[in-house]
Motif scaffolding. Structure first.
Motif, PDB file in Angstrom:
ATOM      1  N   PHE A 155      -7.327  -1.262  17.261  1.00 39.36           N
ATOM      2  CA  PHE A 155      -6.224  -1.703  16.404  1.00 39.36           C
ATOM      3  C   PHE A 155      -6.697  -2.523  15.202  1.00 39.36           C
ATOM      4  O   PHE A 155      -5.881  -2.956  14.387  1.00 39.36           O
ATOM      5  CB  PHE A 155      -5.216  -2.522  17.224  1.00 39.36           C
ATOM      6  N   LEU A 156      -8.011  -2.721  15.091  1.00 43.64           N
ATOM      7  CA  LEU A 156      -8.541  -3.468  13.954  1.00 43.64           C
ATOM      8  C   LEU A 156      -8.211  -2.802  12.610  1.00 43.64           C
ATOM      9  O   LEU A 156      -7.982  -3.509  11.617  1.00 43.64           O
ATOM     10  CB  LEU A 156     -10.053  -3.655  14.112  1.00 43.64           C
ATOM     11  N   PRO A 157      -8.175  -1.457  12.515  1.00 47.83           N
ATOM     12  CA  PRO A 157      -7.797  -0.837  11.241  1.00 47.83           C
ATOM     13  C   PRO A 157      -6.430  -1.274  10.727  1.00 47.83           C
ATOM     14  O   PRO A 157      -6.202  -1.299   9.509  1.00 47.83           O
ATOM     15  CB  PRO A 157      -7.807   0.663  11.560  1.00 47.83           C
ATOM     16  N   VAL A 158      -5.517  -1.627  11.634  1.00 43.87           N
ATOM     17  CA  VAL A 158      -4.190  -2.089  11.199  1.00 43.87           C
ATOM     18  C   VAL A 158      -4.315  -3.412  10.458  1.00 43.87           C
ATOM     19  O   VAL A 158      -3.641  -3.643   9.439  1.00 43.87           O
ATOM     20  CB  VAL A 158      -3.239  -2.236  12.406  1.00 43.87           C
ATOM     21  N   LEU A 159      -5.191  -4.285  10.952  1.00 42.21           N
ATOM     22  CA  LEU A 159      -5.407  -5.567  10.287  1.00 42.21           C
ATOM     23  C   LEU A 159      -5.969  -5.359   8.882  1.00 42.21           C
ATOM     24  O   LEU A 159      -5.494  -5.970   7.911  1.00 42.21           O
ATOM     25  CB  LEU A 159      -6.362  -6.428  11.108  1.00 42.21           C
ATOM     26  N   TRP A 160      -6.956  -4.474   8.751  1.00 44.67           N
ATOM     27  CA  TRP A 160      -7.544  -4.218   7.435  1.00 44.67           C
ATOM     28  C   TRP A 160      -6.559  -3.499   6.517  1.00 44.67           C
ATOM     29  O   TRP A 160      -6.558  -3.724   5.299  1.00 44.67           O
ATOM     30  CB  TRP A 160      -8.833  -3.422   7.582  1.00 44.67           C
ATOM     31  N   GLN A 161      -5.722  -2.651   7.086  1.00 43.73           N
ATOM     32  CA  GLN A 161      -4.663  -2.020   6.289  1.00 43.73           C
ATOM     33  C   GLN A 161      -3.731  -3.088   5.728  1.00 43.73           C
ATOM     34  O   GLN A 161      -3.325  -3.029   4.553  1.00 43.73           O
ATOM     35  CB  GLN A 161      -3.875  -1.035   7.155  1.00 43.73           C
ATOM     36  N   PHE A 162      -3.409  -4.072   6.547  1.00 45.63           N
ATOM     37  CA  PHE A 162      -2.551  -5.176   6.104  1.00 45.63           C
ATOM     38  C   PHE A 162      -3.218  -5.962   4.970  1.00 45.63           C
ATOM     39  O   PHE A 162      -2.565  -6.352   3.994  1.00 45.63           O
ATOM     40  CB  PHE A 162      -2.246  -6.108   7.276  1.00 45.63           C
ATOM     41  N   VAL A 163      -4.521  -6.188   5.087  1.00 45.80           N
ATOM     42  CA  VAL A 163      -5.255  -6.903   4.035  1.00 45.80           C
ATOM     43  C   VAL A 163      -5.172  -6.133   2.718  1.00 45.80           C
ATOM     44  O   VAL A 163      -4.952  -6.725   1.652  1.00 45.80           O
ATOM     45  CB  VAL A 163      -6.729  -7.113   4.446  1.00 45.80           C
TER      46      VAL A 163
END
Length: 457
Positions: A155-163
């Motif tokens: 789920f880390l890609p979701v965090l980077w998408q948010f960034v």
């Protein structure tokens, strides 16, 4: 003209006074347009299709397609934006006097919105990899494929998408001036990193074979399919059909030469593609890597190559900074399209439009972020994930149709186009001929080919 048409249709003076007051400077507009056209596709797709269809022979074909079809459609989109002084939907209505054209404009806006939803995911990957590359996580002996699969499978890609959405929104909320300042810093930085990496990889043992493969023409590999592939890449590399150039065109002064601006954007796109090839092919040949299409090249094969270089953490980190810049400049132009529409359509302030649009785009993009690596089951239908379906529908269906609408509108519907285009009589007649009789047919063929309805065996 009907009563409704008379109420909708406005004179150039009325449009100028009632349209958006956002404005680029001349250099700012060119850099913003170049930033929109510079994207991830030229870094991982262009080398693949170039190698597949004859190296320099395909690059020549791509250049011809860019000049004959890409640039005329680019001028058309910019002219619509400058003439209508609004979002794609608003501009088409104002210039035609018919609301039906606003619906066609919404098609391009939807394309930009959905492309942004999954493009932000990949842009997030580039930021993540820049961080871990500079941190030394990508080094010799590390299983880079397992590293990538582990990353996209969580789920880390979701965090980077948010960034990415946060950074993009922070830039766009400042309007044309914010977009201009951003591109004035990032585009020169991108060129410097490109040149630095090119010089470095050209010094690798075996790099010469990659340069020869890229620059040596093999005309025997050209075919009917390669023509359509070159046309499609010329079309998409200029960000056509997604409303970005119409939106940016609305921020252009009347005195700006659209012809000169278009040549500058086309030249920037070609230079970026050339330098990308001179980075990718020497690296892949020096380390025996297959320059395959897609994320596997950028996030698996090339990190493996950089990890084997002296100071590989530095060059790998710079490579992903390069990708991040290319992605973010495109993200800014993509997000601006639905924001401009929200401001025009519902009268929202820029702050409100940016926050709501960014939030919606993030939410729509979350399924893409978690579908690629299988973090959540049930987001695959047939051969494609949610990410792949969104990409396929937006890129292969919505965008060609959006481009087709532009050629028909300028070629047959808009009566005062000559006044806005600013071209000399001879160039105007040639441009109009291409938009009426050449571009629609070729764009339709590209649509049929990219959507899988037309193949060559």
């Amino acid at each position: 003209m009907s009563k409704e048409q008379r109420q909708i249709s406005k004179s150039d003076k009325d449009i100028e006074s009632s349209g958006t007051k956002e404005r680029f400077t001349r250099s700012g507009f060119i850099l913003a347009a170049i930033g929109s056209s510079v994207g991830l596709g030229n870094m991982w797709k262009f080398p693949y299709i170039t190698g597949l269809y004859g190296g320099a022979a395909f690059f020549l074909l791509f250049t011809i397609c860019l000049l004959l079809i890409g640039l005329p459609v680019l001028i058309a989109e910019m002219t619509i934006g400058r003439g209508g002084r609004g979002s794609p939907a608003t501009s088409l209505i104002r210039l035609s006097g018919q609301r039906i054209w606003g619906s066609f404009g919404v098609l391009s806006i939807a394309g930009a919105f959905f492309i942004m939803s999954f493009y932000a995911v990949v842009a997030g990957w580039t930021l993540h990899y820049a961080v871990i590359s500079f941190g030394g996580a990508i080094r010799e002996g590390v299983d880079v494929e397992a590293t990538f699969n582990h990353f996209i499978g969580g789920f880390l890609p979701v965090l980077w998408q948010f960034v990415v959405m946060l950074v993009t929104g922070w830039i766009v909320i400042r309007g044309a001036s914010g977009i201009e300042k951003f591109n004035k810093v990032l585009i020169p930085a991108l060129v410097l990193i490109l040149l630095f990496l090119m010089v470095r990889v050209l010094m690798l043992p075996g790099a010469g074979a990659g340069v020869e493969f890229f620059l040596r023409p093999d005309f025997s590999k050209l075919s009917n399919e390669s023509v359509l592939v070159a046309l499609g890449h010329a079309f998409f590399s200029l960000s056509l059909g997604m409303g970005t150039m119409m939106t940016y065109g609305a921020y252009v002064d009347r005195e700006q030469s659209l012809g000169a601006a278009t040549l500058a954007v086309g030249g920037g796109d070609l230079l970026y593609a050339l330098l990308a090839g001179l980075i990718i092919f020497p690296t892949t040949f020096a380390y025996g890597i297959e320059p395959g299409q897609g994320p596997g090249l950028a996030f698996v094969a090339l990190p493996a190559a950089f990890s084997a270089m002296p100071l590989g953490w530095l060059f790998g980190g710079l490579f992903f900074i390069l990708l991040a810049i290319a992605a973010l400049t495109s993200c800014v132009s993509l997000l601006e399209v639905p924001i401009a529409f929200a401001i025009d359509r519902w009268g929202w302030g820029r702050n409100k439009a940016t926050v709501i649009t960014s939030a919606l785009c993030f939410l729509v993009g979350v399924p893409s972020a978690i579908s690629v690596g299988g973090a959540v089951n049930g987001l695959h239908w047939g051969p494609r994930s949610f990410f792949d379906w969104t990409d396929f529908i937006a890129s292969n269906i919505i965008l060609p149709l959006g481009g087709l609408v532009v050629t028909i509108f300028v070629g047959y519907v808009w009566k005062n186009v000559a006044q806005q285009a600013g071209l000399t009589a001879g160039w105007f007649m040639l441009w109009l001929f291409i938009l009426r009789f050449v571009a629609p047919i070729l764009i339709l063929l590209v649509f049929l080919h990219s959507s899988g309805l037309l193949s060559f065996g």
